[in-house]
Scaffold this motif. Structure first.
Motif, PDB file in Angstrom:
ATOM      1  N   ALA A 111       0.817  -1.219   0.000  1.00  0.00           N
ATOM      2  CA  ALA A 111       0.000   0.000   0.000  1.00  0.00           C
ATOM      3  C   ALA A 111       0.849   1.267   0.000  1.00  0.00           C
ATOM      4  O   ALA A 111       0.331   2.355   0.285  1.00  0.00           O
ATOM      5  N   ARG A 113       1.869   3.207  -2.244  1.00  0.00           N
ATOM      6  CA  ARG A 113       1.418   4.280  -3.143  1.00  0.00           C
ATOM      7  C   ARG A 113       0.137   4.963  -2.671  1.00  0.00           C
ATOM      8  O   ARG A 113      -0.272   5.974  -3.253  1.00  0.00           O
ATOM      9  N   CYS A 114      -0.490   4.440  -1.613  1.00  0.00           N
ATOM     10  CA  CYS A 114      -1.687   5.110  -1.091  1.00  0.00           C
ATOM     11  C   CYS A 114      -1.552   5.432   0.399  1.00  0.00           C
ATOM     12  O   CYS A 114      -2.551   5.609   1.096  1.00  0.00           O
ATOM     13  N   TYR A 171      -5.321   7.217   8.244  1.00  0.00           N
ATOM     14  CA  TYR A 171      -4.922   7.488   6.869  1.00  0.00           C
ATOM     15  C   TYR A 171      -5.376   8.894   6.482  1.00  0.00           C
ATOM     16  O   TYR A 171      -6.281   9.463   7.087  1.00  0.00           O
ATOM     17  N   ASP A 173      -7.178  10.060   4.039  1.00  0.00           N
ATOM     18  CA  ASP A 173      -8.562  10.317   3.654  1.00  0.00           C
ATOM     19  C   ASP A 173      -9.558  10.043   4.780  1.00  0.00           C
ATOM     20  O   ASP A 173     -10.764  10.228   4.600  1.00  0.00           O
ATOM     21  N   ASP A 381      -5.818   6.649  -8.858  1.00  0.00           N
ATOM     22  CA  ASP A 381      -5.259   5.308  -8.678  1.00  0.00           C
ATOM     23  C   ASP A 381      -4.985   4.993  -7.211  1.00  0.00           C
ATOM     24  O   ASP A 381      -5.170   3.845  -6.774  1.00  0.00           O
ATOM     25  N   ALA A 382      -4.518   5.987  -6.447  1.00  0.00           N
ATOM     26  CA  ALA A 382      -4.225   5.750  -5.037  1.00  0.00           C
ATOM     27  C   ALA A 382      -5.496   5.386  -4.276  1.00  0.00           C
ATOM     28  O   ALA A 382      -5.507   4.472  -3.442  1.00  0.00           O
ATOM     29  N   ALA A 383      -6.583   6.093  -4.544  1.00  0.00           N
ATOM     30  CA  ALA A 383      -7.850   5.806  -3.874  1.00  0.00           C
ATOM     31  C   ALA A 383      -8.364   4.427  -4.242  1.00  0.00           C
ATOM     32  O   ALA A 383      -8.899   3.698  -3.391  1.00  0.00           O
ATOM     33  N   ARG A 386      -6.406   1.833  -2.431  1.00  0.00           N
ATOM     34  CA  ARG A 386      -6.833   1.738  -1.033  1.00  0.00           C
ATOM     35  C   ARG A 386      -8.044   0.825  -0.897  1.00  0.00           C
ATOM     36  O   ARG A 386      -8.142   0.056   0.062  1.00  0.00           O
TER      37      ARG A 386
END
Length: 422
Positions: A111, A113-114, A171, A173, A381-383, A386
């Protein structure tokens, strides 16, 4: 309806409930955790031994129940609301993925990248977003929509990821709900209930994992009793992993610990009914000592109480903390690092790596029906990664193995609706 008590408020206002029970807001929180799918899945998630390998050994579910019991009694003695600390104990591992801490480390790498992966940050995400209970006015899930006090009590690491630190609790978000539950609290400070839960977790982890190791035949005290080099190696492991004490200081505590008559039954365990009773007596005495020592030290510093929220900090005497760390080290050295464990851990990491790769490549078609719309709604892409991580983290140990076999064998079709709960 908004509660006049800030601690009892919820992220999404709910209409008053007339159930006839007269329950408090915190009793309702406890019921929500107990009845959640995420809590049930803990029955098939690894604690130290892989879930399902031995009916005697603990899983994440039984561990969480034991942590909750210890935390509830300790918190009540200090004056905390017992249901708040109970909720913290029950919920503290809801975000842990398949394969225990090995799985957690694997997902953290996958993970990157997110924002990485951490079991405690994932627990907050489960409680406030992923678990199905309350839908907000915007149509988004509010998870179990627990009270501010209960969410704060679950926050073992109440900060975002920091450079060079592995542990964190939110995190990027999930910051809105985190900032709401931490409103008015100094950055990084933990409430007393979270500290009680954290110590209860350490106590349960140390004492019960050694109990499981003794019963499983992985742990014996004989090498530590007769070999000074082995004692030194254990203390070095503990200093590097669980304690801020030096190996030399830990060695002094270890000598006293091994000389304690309460450990005598551990040296001659044969699995008989009498031996099991003696082993259980040892775990009960050690748990009582670790809890009572912390309660007494806290009351000595802050007065008899009652204490709750930010009125006091838990005080754990140095020797008690060192003894607890040494017991955790025994489980680490003789159970988690026993022969063959490296190959087993590598297979587990490969399963999770393959799952993330194939799900990311074939999403949303192969995602569970709960996660597929979240993937489609991901803004980048990151979302979307996740969401894939959320899907994999939700799986139990057997489900991860089954999904891996099905997806990598080329089986077509969508996982069944209840896939993550198997």
């Amino acid at each position: 309806m908004t509660s006049p008590d800030p601690d009892a408020r919820r992220w999404v206002d709910e209409p008053p409930k007339d159930t006839g029970y007269g329950r408090t807001a915190y009793e309702r929180d406890r019921a929500r955790v107990l009845h959640s799918a995420a809590f049930r899945r803990l029955a098939a998630k690894t604690q130290v031994h892989m879930a399902g390998t031995d009916d005697f050994l603990r899983t994440r579910l039984t561990h969480s129940l034991e942590v909750a019991q210890i935390a509830r009694e300790m918190g009540a003695r200090l004056g905390c609301d017992p249901d708040v600390v109970d909720v913290a104990g029950l919920a503290h591992d809801l975000g842990h993925p398949p394969f225990g801490h090995n799985g957690e480390e694997a997902l953290d790498t996958l993970a990157a990248r997110c924002g990485g992966f951490e079991g405690n940050a994932q627990t907050l995400r489960v409680l406030t977003r992923l678990e199905a209970k309350v839908i907000g006015p915007d149509g988004a899930s509010a998870g179990l929509n627990l009270t501010r006090a209960s969410l704060d009590a679950v926050s073992k690491y109440p900060w975002a990821r920091r450079p060079g630190e592995r542990k964190f609790g939110v995190y990027a978000d999930d910051r809105p709900v985190f900032d709401w539950l931490r409103s008015g609290v100094p950055d990084g400070r933990r409430c007393l209930e979270a500290q009680v839960m954290d110590w209860a977790d350490d106590v349960a982890y140390s004492v019960h994992d050694v109990e499981d190791g003794i019963h499983g035949g992985y742990v014996t005290l004989h090498p530590l009793l007769v070999d000074a080099d082995e004692r030194a190696a254990l203390c070095a492991d503990v200093a590097a992993t669980y304690s801020g004490e030096s190996p030399a200081d830990l060695a002094e505590v270890l000598v006293d610990l091994l000389a304690d008559p309460v450990l005598a039954p551990l040296a001659h365990y044969d699995g008989s009914h009498r031996a099991q009773a003696a082993l259980k007596a040892t775990t009960s005495v050690l748990t009582g000592r670790f809890v009572s020592g912390a309660v007494a030290a806290t009351q000595e510093r802050f007065g008899p109480g009652p204490h709750r929220r930010y009125a006091a900090d838990l005080v754990v005497p140095r020797e008690i903390r060192a003894r607890c760390a040494l017991l955790k080290g025994i489980a680490l050295r003789y159970v988690m690092r026993r022969p063959g464990s490296r190959d087993r851990y590598e297979r587990q990491r490969r399963i999770l790596t393959d799952l993330v790769d194939v799900l990311a490549d074939r999403a949303p078609d192969v995602l569970d029906v709960v996660f597929a719309p979240l993937w489609r709604a991901g803004p980048d892409d990151a979302a979307r990664l996740r969401v894939v991580i959320d899907q994999v983290a939700s799986l139990t140990d057997p489900a991860a193995v089954a999904w891996h076999a099905r997806l990598l064998d080329g089986a077509e079709g969508r996982p069944r609706w209840a896939g993550p709960a198997t």
